[in-house]
Design an enzyme around this catalytic site. Structure first.
Site, mmCIF file in Angstrom:
data_model
loop_
_atom_site.group_PDB
_atom_site.id
_atom_site.type_symbol
_atom_site.label_atom_id
_atom_site.label_comp_id
_atom_site.label_asym_id
_atom_site.label_seq_id
_atom_site.Cartn_x
_atom_site.Cartn_y
_atom_site.Cartn_z
ATOM 1 N N GLY A 22 13.397 9.092 -2.163
ATOM 2 C CA GLY A 22 13.580 7.862 -1.221
ATOM 3 C C GLY A 22 13.263 6.602 -2.087
ATOM 4 O O GLY A 22 12.849 5.674 -1.846
ATOM 5 N N ALA A 23 13.673 6.566 -3.364
ATOM 6 C CA ALA A 23 13.677 5.668 -4.352
ATOM 7 C C ALA A 23 14.646 4.502 -4.335
ATOM 8 O O ALA A 23 14.641 3.538 -5.216
ATOM 9 C CB ALA A 23 13.424 6.130 -5.806
ATOM 10 N N ASN A 24 15.556 4.504 -3.446
ATOM 11 C CA ASN A 24 16.581 3.438 -3.130
ATOM 12 C C ASN A 24 16.360 2.212 -2.507
ATOM 13 O O ASN A 24 16.930 1.259 -2.572
ATOM 14 C CB ASN A 24 17.976 3.844 -2.680
ATOM 15 C CG ASN A 24 17.556 4.688 -1.143
ATOM 16 O OD1 ASN A 24 17.039 5.438 -0.890
ATOM 17 N ND2 ASN A 24 18.275 3.705 -0.288
ATOM 18 N N THR A 25 15.138 2.263 -1.794
ATOM 19 C CA THR A 25 14.704 1.055 -0.932
ATOM 20 C C THR A 25 13.054 0.968 -1.008
ATOM 21 O O THR A 25 12.500 1.978 -1.146
ATOM 22 C CB THR A 25 15.327 1.033 0.413
ATOM 23 O OG1 THR A 25 15.078 -0.093 1.030
ATOM 24 C CG2 THR A 25 14.748 2.340 1.058
ATOM 25 N N GLY A 26 12.492 0.047 -0.369
ATOM 26 C CA GLY A 26 10.926 -0.229 -0.086
ATOM 27 C C GLY A 26 10.211 0.310 -1.273
ATOM 28 O O GLY A 26 10.369 -0.194 -2.550
ATOM 29 N N GLY A 28 9.501 3.377 -2.521
ATOM 30 C CA GLY A 28 10.209 4.223 -3.550
ATOM 31 C C GLY A 28 10.778 3.089 -4.726
ATOM 32 O O GLY A 28 10.606 3.581 -5.738
ATOM 33 N N SER A 146 -0.252 7.986 5.045
ATOM 34 C CA SER A 146 -0.063 6.876 6.026
ATOM 35 C C SER A 146 -1.467 6.924 6.552
ATOM 36 O O SER A 146 -2.154 7.776 7.108
ATOM 37 C CB SER A 146 1.008 6.768 6.747
ATOM 38 O OG SER A 146 0.753 5.870 7.906
ATOM 39 N N TYR A 172 4.448 11.580 14.251
ATOM 40 C CA TYR A 172 4.588 11.109 12.750
ATOM 41 C C TYR A 172 2.934 11.536 12.320
ATOM 42 O O TYR A 172 2.728 11.654 11.237
ATOM 43 C CB TYR A 172 4.530 9.582 13.062
ATOM 44 C CG TYR A 172 4.597 8.741 11.763
ATOM 45 C CD1 TYR A 172 5.396 8.830 10.665
ATOM 46 C CD2 TYR A 172 3.434 7.860 11.561
ATOM 47 C CE1 TYR A 172 5.226 8.283 9.409
ATOM 48 C CE2 TYR A 172 3.243 7.165 10.386
ATOM 49 C CZ TYR A 172 4.247 7.441 9.288
ATOM 50 O OH TYR A 172 4.223 6.736 8.237
#
Length: 305
Positions: A22-26, A28, A146, A172
């Site tokens: 998940g490294a394309n945004t935020g 990550g 989280s 969640y």
């Protein structure tokens, strides 16, 4: 070392290979960016290759992109096979990708989406890549949980996939609790090998895209209050980065923001809920996860104390 651990405290990472999901945004993206700035070879493991390539273009350093859809066991197996060829040695596996408060949907394999993505997908990926980590002294698996692991959170062994009822908040919570239980059980199984350790981290309340699936009644005030209540993704990534790189970090530790309530602040070791430390439930979850994913780890089980 200063109490305020920042990206300036990240040691030199030259010669280390880091896989970040998940490294394309935020969070990550910031995790990958800071590791690359310190010299690591970084693999952005992402579902959307175009967005992954755009992210890689924004990062300076040795960065590549690997297709990975955590909602598909076939995709996870294919990604792991690719990574075993391209990176036979892995120093850091950062299980960062996650989704939050989605309407009830299922993965390609029929798992409830939040549990399937946040826990089972990362469980399978870790198991399939562990042989690339075990021979590497100082290698680490860092899984992002989280504070939601405390909110209406339990492992519903009688209905893991929420087929009889569904609460997006409770689902969640189950997934994020599972992340911690997986980390603690993984650490016990890794201890005899003496090379790889498992840790967890959480970002506090960070201003990222994660809340986009929240109900509008929650999303609107969160967006309005974000500048006051949240911290930027660069700060939210620091607990993960400390777990991944701090030479003093220990297997089984959980890092989060250090201010009251763990909402924001510089990273430090924090406590997780009593439920997360239930070793019998951890081992039961592990067995169920192996059965559901078909992934068996190359490390032996341990006995609860």
């Amino acid at each position: 070392m200063s109490e305020n651990w920042t990206e300036q405290n990240i040691p030199d990472q030259h010669g280390r290979v880091a896989v970040v999901t998940g490294a394309n945004t935020g969070l990550g993206f910031e995790t990958a960016r800071m590791l690359a700035m310190r010299g690591a070879t970084v693999v952005l493991a992402v579902r959307d290759l175009d967005k992954g390539k755009q992210a890689a273009d924004r990062i300076k350093g040795d960065v590549s992109v690997q297709a990975l859809d955590l909602t598909s066991l076939d995709s996870i197996r294919a990604a792991a096979a690719d990574l075993r060829i391209s990176h036979p040695r892995i120093d850091l596996l950062i299980n960062n990708a996650g989704i939050m408060y989605t309407p009830r949907k299922t993965t390609a394999d029929g798992f409830e989406l939040q549990f399937g993505t946040n826990h089972l997908g990362h469980f399978a990926l870790t198991g399939l890549l562990l042989e690339q980590l075990l021979p590497v002294p100082g290698s680490r698996v860092v899984t992002v949980s989280s504070t939601g692991h405390r909110i209406r959170a339990a492992i519903h062994f009688d209905d893991l996939q929420w087929e009889h009822s569904y609460s997006r908040v409770a689902a969640y919570g189950q997934a994020k609790l599972a992340n911690l239980m997986f980390t603690y059980e993984l650490q016990r199984r890794l201890t005899p090998h003496g090379t790889t350790v498992a840790m967890a981290a959480h970002p506090g309340v960070s201003n990222t895209e994660l809340v986009r699936h929240a109900p509008a009644a929650l999303r609107i005030p969160v967006n309005w209050l974000a500048p006051l209540l949240t911290q930027k993704a660069e700060m939210g990534a620091l607990p993960t980065l400390r777990a991944a790189t701090d030479p003093t970090a220990l297997g089984g530790q959980y890092y989060g923001p250090g201010n009251r309530g763990e909402v924001r602040g510089y990273p430090k070791v924090v406590a997780s809920s009593p439920d997360s430390h239930d070793q019998v439930a951890q081992q039961r979850l592990w067995a169920v996860s192996e059965d559901l994913t078909g992934v068996a780890f190359p490390i032996a089980a341990t006995s609860p104390h």
